[in-house]
Enzyme design. Structure first.
Site, short mmCIF file in Angstrom:
data_model
loop_
_atom_site.label_atom_id
_atom_site.label_comp_id
_atom_site.label_asym_id
_atom_site.label_seq_id
_atom_site.Cartn_x
_atom_site.Cartn_y
_atom_site.Cartn_z
N GLY A 137 -10.28 -4.01 1.40
CA GLY A 137 -9.57 -3.97 2.69
C GLY A 137 -9.84 -2.68 3.43
O GLY A 137 -10.86 -2.00 3.24
N ASP A 138 -8.90 -2.31 4.27
CA ASP A 138 -9.05 -1.11 5.10
C ASP A 138 -8.82 0.19 4.35
O ASP A 138 -9.30 1.25 4.75
CB ASP A 138 -8.07 -1.16 6.28
CG ASP A 138 -6.62 -1.19 5.81
OD1 ASP A 138 -6.32 -1.93 4.84
OD2 ASP A 138 -5.77 -0.48 6.39
N THR A 173 0.88 -1.17 0.00
CA THR A 173 0.00 0.00 0.00
C THR A 173 0.91 1.21 0.00
O THR A 173 2.08 1.11 0.36
CB THR A 173 -0.87 -0.02 1.28
OG1 THR A 173 -1.82 -1.07 1.17
CG2 THR A 173 -1.61 1.27 1.51
N1 ASP Z 1 -3.95 -2.64 3.79
C1 ASP Z 1 -3.97 -3.15 2.45
C2 ASP Z 1 -5.17 -4.04 2.27
O1 ASP Z 1 -5.46 -4.83 3.15
C3 ASP Z 1 -2.76 -3.91 2.06
C4 ASP Z 1 -1.44 -3.40 2.56
O2 ASP Z 1 -1.33 -2.38 3.18
O3 ASP Z 1 -0.42 -4.03 2.31
O4 ASP Z 1 -5.77 -3.99 1.23
#
Ligand code: ASP
Length: 285
Positions: A184-185, A154
């Site tokens: 995701g978040d 991310t």
């Molecule tokens: N937080 C991101 C997700 O879960 C992935 C990441 O930060 O690596 O989509």
């Protein structure tokens, strides 16, 4: 106007100790200096985090934008969000296919619709109607970045400007091999991205844990309700993620220009700077 400003960038908490991240760090250092210069000459935190996140999407060095990996069905579906702390305005897109800069589309959602979050086909229709730049040939454009930890990556940017405004932006390819439609978040305001008058926060890691902790907003809540410092609040949130068995980290700035970047993983690509002379680009401890 004051002379206080602060900025932090991240390129994901999936970094592994077994490899070097020199290219990523060099790129991030140059970008950090650009962002710092924008803030020092009075540009808004919102414009700075938008520009920083769009550049991190375009550089292909992280698992977001150009560097994103396909889902289990072979499609690149991207999530992004941003938030302006001074107005609490926010915009986000999820499971968006076919556009170069999901974070710019998220800003469009914030500025041109009464909504906060658009997903899938609706997000793509909005982006097309507003003229956001498409990815005409996904096979040629996307080049999944080597992310380190399986599946994860991310990018994010947070900033405090010289008018005292905070802003945050986060963008991701999500987890590679994720189920089609998995979100995701990152595009969830409060979980992967948050800005208010106290703090601006961008998270990275296994998003399912960050959603269950409401991670980004909890940093500000801890400052507000528990009187914690930015550093204590951010570390406390990452502890909650760790206790649930999650991996990841976050970057955060507060209204006084403090910056912090705790993580519970092997490494997190990050750059931090403020008007008091902090300038640090690192991947590991
Ligand atoms: N937080 C991101 C997700 O879960 C992935 C990441 O930060 O690596 O989509």
């Amino acid at each position: 106007m004051t002379s206080t400003w602060a900025i932090a960038l991240h390129g994901g908490a999936g970094a592994i100790a077994a490899r070097a991240y020199q290219r990523e760090e060099e790129h991030m250092a140059a970008l950090l200096d650009r962002g710092a210069a924008m803030l020092a000459r009075g540009e808004s935190a919102l414009d700075v985090v938008t520009a920083m996140a769009a550049e991190l999407e375009a550089c292909g060095l992280h698992v977001a934008g150009k560097g994103a990996a396909p889902n289990a069905a072979g499609f690149v579906e991207l999530d992004a969000s941003l938030m302006d702390g001074s107005s609490r305005a926010a915009g986000a897109v999820a499971a968006l296919r076919g556009f170069l800069s999901p974070v710019r589309v998220a800003r469009g959602v914030m500025e041109k619709t009464p909504h906060v979050l658009l997903v899938g086909e609706g997000a793509a229709q909005f982006a097309a109607k507003e003229g956001f730049e498409p990815v005409d040939d996904p096979v040629a454009y996307y080049a999944p970045a080597e992310s380190g930890l399986p599946n994860s990556g991310t990018i994010g940017a947070v900033a405090l400007d010289t008018s005292g405004r905070l802003a945050a932006a986060t963008s991701t390819g999500g987890l590679s091999g994720k189920l089609p439609g998995r979100v995701g978040d990152t595009p969830i305001i409060g979980a992967g991205c948050w800005a208010d008058e106290r703090a601006a926060v961008s998270c990275t890691g296994v998003g399912e844990y960050f959603m269950r902790v409401n991670a980004a907003a909890d940093v500000s809540a801890r400052i507000f309700y528990a009187g914690q410092s930015l550093e204590q609040a951010a570390a406390g949130v990452i502890d909650e993620v760790r206790k649930l068995g999650g991996l990841g980290g976050l970057i955060a700035v507060d209204a006084r220009g403090n910056v912090t970047a705790p993580f519970a993983s092997q490494g997190m690509k990050r750059g931090l700077a403020n008007a008091s002379g902090l300038r640090e680009v690192k991947t590991f401890q």
